[in-house]
Structure formats: structure tokens, C-alpha cells
Design a protein around this motif. Structure first.
Motif, short mmCIF file in Angstrom:
data_model
loop_
_atom_site.label_atom_id
_atom_site.label_comp_id
_atom_site.label_asym_id
_atom_site.label_seq_id
_atom_site.Cartn_x
_atom_site.Cartn_y
_atom_site.Cartn_z
N LEU A 142 -14.20 19.14 2.20
CA LEU A 142 -13.44 18.08 1.22
C LEU A 142 -12.17 18.62 0.91
CD1 LEU A 142 -16.62 17.19 -1.19
CD2 LEU A 142 -15.56 15.96 0.58
N ALA A 143 -12.04 19.81 0.74
CA ALA A 143 -10.85 20.66 0.36
C ALA A 143 -9.71 20.29 1.47
CB ALA A 143 -10.89 22.21 0.03
N VAL A 144 -10.12 20.21 2.63
CA VAL A 144 -9.10 20.00 3.88
C VAL A 144 -8.78 18.42 3.78
CG1 VAL A 144 -9.06 20.14 6.25
CG2 VAL A 144 -10.06 22.07 5.22
N LEU A 145 -10.00 17.68 3.72
CA LEU A 145 -9.73 15.86 3.74
C LEU A 145 -9.45 15.28 2.67
CD1 LEU A 145 -12.74 15.49 6.10
CD2 LEU A 145 -10.56 15.67 6.69
N TYR A 146 -9.35 16.16 1.51
CA TYR A 146 -9.07 15.67 0.17
C TYR A 146 -8.20 14.40 0.07
CZ TYR A 146 -8.46 15.06 -4.91
OH TYR A 146 -8.29 14.49 -5.93
N ARG A 147 -7.04 14.71 0.67
CA ARG A 147 -5.84 13.74 0.51
C ARG A 147 -6.32 12.23 1.28
NH1 ARG A 147 -0.93 14.96 -1.17
NH2 ARG A 147 0.48 13.60 0.22
N PRO A 148 -6.68 12.43 2.60
CA PRO A 148 -7.10 11.17 3.34
C PRO A 148 -8.05 10.51 2.66
CG PRO A 148 -7.53 13.26 4.66
CD PRO A 148 -6.61 13.59 3.52
N LEU A 149 -9.23 11.28 2.20
CA LEU A 149 -10.36 10.76 1.52
C LEU A 149 -10.03 9.91 0.14
CD1 LEU A 149 -13.08 13.33 1.55
CD2 LEU A 149 -13.29 11.18 2.64
N PRO A 202 -7.00 1.85 1.85
CA PRO A 202 -7.33 2.14 3.41
C PRO A 202 -6.26 1.69 4.32
CG PRO A 202 -8.95 0.42 2.51
CD PRO A 202 -8.14 1.12 0.96
N VAL A 203 -5.71 0.25 4.03
CA VAL A 203 -4.66 -0.09 4.82
C VAL A 203 -3.33 0.63 4.92
CG1 VAL A 203 -3.17 -2.39 5.15
CG2 VAL A 203 -5.87 -2.47 4.27
N PHE A 204 -3.18 1.27 3.88
CA PHE A 204 -1.69 2.05 3.84
C PHE A 204 -2.30 3.23 4.51
CE2 PHE A 204 0.33 5.68 2.12
CZ PHE A 204 1.55 5.30 2.40
N LEU A 205 -3.28 3.79 4.63
CA LEU A 205 -3.58 5.00 5.36
C LEU A 205 -3.69 4.80 6.90
CD1 LEU A 205 -4.64 8.05 5.48
CD2 LEU A 205 -7.08 7.09 5.22
N ARG A 206 -4.07 3.66 7.26
CA ARG A 206 -4.21 3.15 8.52
C ARG A 206 -2.68 3.17 9.33
NH1 ARG A 206 -8.82 0.32 7.11
NH2 ARG A 206 -7.88 -1.62 6.89
N SER A 207 -1.85 2.70 8.12
CA SER A 207 -0.51 2.07 8.48
C SER A 207 0.38 3.62 8.88
CB SER A 207 0.37 1.15 7.75
OG SER A 207 0.36 1.97 6.32
N VAL A 208 0.06 4.49 8.00
CA VAL A 208 0.90 5.93 8.24
C VAL A 208 0.14 7.25 8.96
CG1 VAL A 208 2.17 5.36 6.02
CG2 VAL A 208 0.07 6.51 5.86
N THR A 215 -10.15 6.98 10.77
CA THR A 215 -11.21 7.11 11.42
C THR A 215 -12.08 8.51 11.69
OG1 THR A 215 -10.74 4.94 12.72
CG2 THR A 215 -12.62 6.38 13.79
N PRO A 216 -11.24 9.52 11.85
CA PRO A 216 -11.94 10.97 11.80
C PRO A 216 -12.42 11.27 10.52
CG PRO A 216 -9.89 10.83 13.12
CD PRO A 216 -10.01 9.48 12.68
N THR A 217 -11.68 10.80 9.41
CA THR A 217 -11.95 11.39 8.30
C THR A 217 -13.40 10.65 7.82
OG1 THR A 217 -9.88 11.81 7.37
CG2 THR A 217 -11.21 11.33 5.79
N HIS A 218 -13.52 9.33 7.92
CA HIS A 218 -14.57 8.55 7.63
C HIS A 218 -15.80 9.05 8.50
CE1 HIS A 218 -17.02 5.24 6.69
NE2 HIS A 218 -17.30 4.94 8.01
N LEU A 219 -15.68 9.38 9.76
CA LEU A 219 -16.79 10.08 10.40
C LEU A 219 -17.12 11.29 9.96
CD1 LEU A 219 -15.76 9.12 14.34
CD2 LEU A 219 -17.44 8.02 12.77
N ILE A 220 -16.20 12.22 9.69
CA ILE A 220 -16.55 13.57 9.11
C ILE A 220 -17.35 13.41 7.64
CG2 ILE A 220 -15.66 15.73 8.11
CD1 ILE A 220 -13.45 15.47 10.41
N PHE A 221 -16.78 12.47 6.95
CA PHE A 221 -17.36 12.00 5.61
C PHE A 221 -18.79 11.76 5.68
CE2 PHE A 221 -18.34 9.17 2.16
CZ PHE A 221 -18.16 10.34 1.16
#
Length: 288
Positions: free
Chosen positions: A154-161, A168-174, A179-185
């Protein structure tokens, strides 16, 4: 007061082990529960908790109450159900919540049936409600490892989470990290549910994940603070639930979840962020 709060843990090793176990579950499950709640996936966590049951039951059928067999089986079943529900919602007209509900009911019935084929009613209760007062060294090491891995991930993935929760639309645009974050979560969710399964059983494991997270939302709107409050509520619920179980001679797992539920109800009423009393109390009028 000393006898009430300290003596049960000083005199009985099984109480100390149970306390260490619930602290480890709270450290990993609390932050995961916060992100589940913010992503509106709370019922997904409940469905995944039941999805691990067939795998754990197969491990029990092959090796008895073996920690490695039931852990691997639960992880395997949880991943299969998560992937299958996602594929069904992607390639058919059925939405993800409906497909998860279908797999959840099927998993619960299949798991109970498998355990009943070999075990007794005591074994079935062990699988469904856990044995938090009978945690051994290997189980405690497993719980500690899962919580440590969860906090680091969670410390590594905090920002994308956080971005995925907010926009989520903005995250996909930049970024392609969505998708990897969602699967790891989802993997972290399954791992924490498997860990909680060994202590609280498949029916109650999700309680230590979602009730503290839901209660923390009434005290703060900051995500980081929410995670800290959720962990604190989980630890407090575990401590008070074990004491309630000891002094009132109640089952330990349900007592822990009832304590977490009591904190949730109290937060619902008096919490500063949307609690019922604060909503009912008239605020000050703005002046020019």
C-alpha cells in the motif's frame, strides 16, 4: 480494574496469542478496508471472503486442518473467483455485482458441502467462525507476514490507489498503472481475507476489514488519517472483544466483531464527519 483489563493477558498465553493475531489482522485489514469502502467495493470484500471457502475446504479435505494446505487453497479459490467474476461481467450482460453474488453463493454452498463430507460439526464451525483463541506460532507468522506485505504494498501503490478512488478516468488518461494496481489490490484483499479466515473464519473475516473502515469515515475525511483510525479501531475492537469473550464466556470471534460493530454504531451517532448528532445540531449561520 487491573484484573479486568490486564490479568487475562498476563495469565493466559492463548489470550496473548489471540491479541497478537487480531493486531496483525487490524494492521493489514484496516487500510485495505478503507480502500474497499472508498472504491465502493465493500460487498465485493464480503463476496471474496466466502469465495475462499471452497479452496480452504479442499485443503482441509486433503490434509485436515493444515495451515499451508488451507492457505494455498483459499488463495487459489479467491483468485479464481475474482478473475471469473471479472470475465463474466466483461464478456456478458451480467454486471460485476451480480456475478460476484452468484459466485459467492455457489462458493459458500460448495465449501460447506466439502467440509461436511469429511469433518464433523466442530470442524465446520472452525472453518466458518475460526479459532482465534487457538492460534499457533505458524499462524501468527502468517498473519504478521500478510500484514507486513500489505503495508509495504500500500505504501508503494498509495498514489495510484487514491487517484483511482477519486478519479479513475484521469488515472487512465495519464498512466497505465490503473489495471495492475487494481489486480494487485484484489490480491491484497484475498490475502488479508485468507489471514483473517484462520483467526475469525470465513463468515467473520471481512468484519475486521470493513467495520473499522466504515467507522473511521465518521471521524475524518483525510484518507491517510482514515487508515490510521481504522487500524486503531480494529486493535481496540480486538482487545475489547477478547476481554468480553473472557469475562462473559462468549465466543471470541463474534465478540470481536460485535465490539467493532459497537464502535461503528457509536461513530455513526457522534462522529464529527457526518455523525447523526452533528447533522442534527444546527450549525452557525454565515455572516457577511
Amino acid at each position: 480494574m487491573l484484573d479486568l483489563f490486564y490479568t487475562p493477558f498476563s495469565e493466559f498465553e492463548f489470550m496473548r496469542r489471540a491479541l497478537v493475531g487480531v493486531v496483525a489482522i487490524a494492521l493489514g485489514g484496516g487500510p485495505v478496508g478503507v480502500f474497499l469502502m472508498l472504491r465502493r467495493m465493500s460487498l465485493t470484500g464480503d463476496a471474496m471472503a466466502h469465495a475462499i471457502l471452497p479452496g480452504a475446504a479442499v485443503g482441509y479435505l486433503l490434509a485436515g486442518l493444515s495451515l499451508p494446505a488451507m492457505t494455498v487453497g483459499g488463495l487459489f479459490a479467491g483468485v479464481i473467483v475474482a478473475v471469473a467474476a471479472g470475465l463474466v461481467s466483461r464478456f456478458t450482460a451480467l454486471k460485476e455485482d451480480a456475478s460476484l453474488a452468484a459466485f459467492y453463493l455457489l462458493s459458500l454452498a460448495l465449501g460447506v458441502t466439502i467440509v461436511s463430507l469429511r469433518g464433523s460439526n466442530v470442524d465446520l464451525l472452525h472453518v466458518l467462525f475460526g479459532t482465534v483463541l487457538a492460534l499457533d506460532d505458524n499462524t501468527l507468522l502468517l498473519l504478521a507476514s500478510i500484514s507486513t506485505l500489505t503495508v509495504l504494498a500500500l505504501a508503494v501503490l498509495y498514489r495510484p490507489l487514491v487517484l483511482e478512488c477519486v478519479d479513475p478516468v484521469f488515472l487512465r488518461s495519464v498512466s497505465r498503472a490503473g489495471t495492475p494496481t487494481h489486480l494487485i489490490f484484489l490480491g491484497l484483499v484475498v490475502m488479508n481475507l485468507v489471514g483473517g479466515f484462520h483467526a475469525l473464519g470465513t463468515l467473520l473475516a471481512v468484519g475486521m476489514m470493513m467495520l473499522p473502515a466504515a467507522a473511521s469515515r465518521f471521524w475524518t475525511s483525510d484518507i491517510t488519517t482514515m487508515m490510521i483510525v481504522s487500524v486503531a479501531i480494529g486493535i481496540l475492537s480486538g482487545f475489547s472483544g477478547l476481554l468480553l469473550s473472557f469475562h462473559a464466556e462468549l465466543p471470541a470471534g463474534p465478540a470481536i466483531i460485535l465490539s467493532a460493530g459497537a464502535v461503528y454504531v457509536m461513530s455513526l451517532v457522534v462522529g464529527r464527519e457526518g455523525g447523526l448528532l452533528w447533522l442534527a445540531w444546527p450549525g452557525k449561520h454565515l455572516e457577511a
